[in-house]
Scaffold this active site. Structure first.
Site: not given
Length: 436
Positions: A47, A122
């Protein structure tokens, strides 16, 4: 040679990051098409950052600029972003700087919220995806494995990655002043992925009990069942929006889930709540920014959240940075050692080939015995120990060439070194001359 293209919240606005994330599959494909330059890649899209870690075939410094421009052009074309705009909103790391950067990223030192807990997972999933695509080279595998170990070391030895450090919790901290009573707050959660689970946990930590979940991809029922909350089907979305005080979106879809007309219709209902806060954690955005213009609606998106990111706990950050720097230094040293590995292999092969030839002559003369052979092999190993240690010391000091040149001068060994992918090549030595 390792290369990293990086565009993050430190270098780019969220609109550009959103475009990069949206085109991540196309960028990955475009990089794979440059097989003449790129031998392997791992793409990390989160993000607040988009990064491509690349194993470049051409190790020569003079070719570095050419490789960098080729990568920038590939990313620019695949994402439809002007090259000059992309160049000004990104950073490129090469060689040892790649390891230092990735170790810092994986340890949470480069995140919007320093020390946030999601980034390590991630990075791991980015590596898993690259493995499935077959784009991971041995050097990239080693780089990411060391990054993972470094992240665990930071987590275990400092307080910087304590539970709860995340964008989700920062967003809810910012929402605190808008919420009168968390226990009475009605929440609609949009999304069913990793961030949805983290968001739900953070909401419950604040005392929220009334949570419903909606999934644009139809996974709401399954998520709701496993998390003991109520699902919202597509035909109930307007009702849920009208009744919710807080809407948290964290879906992976590429189109807006909440548009201005949709929310305007929900707000206009007679039984709708007067005020609502919408927290958009999606990238690409899940919520049309125009939603914030509606009366009674306040929008917090990633860009707004990042502006209010708190200062880090300085001591914990310093301790973490020390661990990262040490790991990067050790990685550089071990990488340097690989430069002398071909010469060491060549030297050992050279010595043991001579030894094997002499043992075979002795056997033909009837002079050999198992004990003598064992003793000679042990002696050869002992004699090779000091050169092996010294070779690695020289490599760590940045002087691997001295050992390679010395092996060539003293033993007639010619090693053809092609950067990290060096392969040994022995100059032929006549057995009789070697024996003399």
């Amino acid at each position: 040679m390792l290369l990293c293209f990086s565009s993050s919240h430190r270098t780019a606005d969220f609109d550009l990051l959103e475009r990069l994330e949206r085109h991540a599959p196309a960028i990955t494909a475009a990089l794979s098409e440059h097989s003449d330059i790129v031998s392997g890649s791992v793409v990390l899209a989160t993000c607040n950052r988009f990064e491509a870690y690349l194993d470049i075939d051409e190790p020569l410094p003079a070719a570095r600029a050419v490789s960098t421009e080729a990568v920038l052009d590939a990313v620019s074309t695949a994402a439809g972003i002007d090259p000059d705009l992309l160049r000004g909103a990104s950073a490129v790391y090469s060689d040892h700087a790649v390891a230092e950067h990735l170790f810092a990223v994986t340890s949470g030192l480069e995140s919007v919220v320093v020390g946030e807990g999601e980034i390590a997972g991630q990075v791991r999933r980015a590596l898993d995806a690259a493995r499935r695509d077959g784009s991971v080279t041995s050097e990239l595998e080693r780089l990411f494995q060391v990054a993972s170990r470094t992240s665990r070391g930071v987590k275990n030895r400092t307080g910087i990655m304590t539970a709860g450090r995340s964008l989700v919790r920062l967003a809810l901290d910012l929402a605190e002043s808008r919420v009168t009573d968390w226990a009475m707050t009605r929440v609609l959660l949009v999304g069913t992925g990793k961030y949805a689970g983290a968001s739900l946990a953070a909401l419950r930590d604040r005392g929220v009990t009334d949570v419903r979940v909606y999934s644009p991809s139809g996974r709401a029922a399954k998520f709701a069942l496993s998390h003991d909350i109520a699902p919202v089907e597509a035909d109930g979305l307007l009702d849920a929006l009208a009744e919710s005080d807080l809407v948290v979106t964290c879906s992976a879809v590429t189109d807006y889930v909440l548009t201005r007309p949709l929310l305007a219709e929900a707000v206009a209902r007679p039984d709708a709540t007067e005020r609502r806060l919408v927290v958009d954690l999606g990238l690409p955005r899940n919520v049309d920014p125009a939603v914030g213009e509606l009366a009674g609606v306040e929008l917090l998106d990633l860009e707004t959240i990042s502006i209010h990111a708190p200062l880090t706990e300085l001591q914990a950050a310093d301790d973490a940075r020390t661990i990262v720097d040490a790991a990067a230094a050790e990685y550089r040293a071990r990488t340097a050692e690989q430069e002398v590995t071909p010469a060491l292999v060549a030297l050992r092969t050279h010595v043991f080939d001579i030894l094997d030839a002499e043992i075979e002559r002795a056997r033909r003369r009837g002079d050999g015995s198992e004990q003598t052979e064992a003793a000679l092999r042990h002696l050869a190993g002992v004699l090779l120990h000091t050169p092996s240690v010294r070779a690695r010391e020289l490599a760590r000091e940045g002087d691997a060439e001295s050992f390679i040149a010395g092996a060539a001068a003293v033993f007639g060994i010619d090693v053809d070194v092609d950067a990290e992918r060096a392969r040994p090549r022995l100059t032929a030595v006549d057995d009789e001359s070697a024996a003399s």
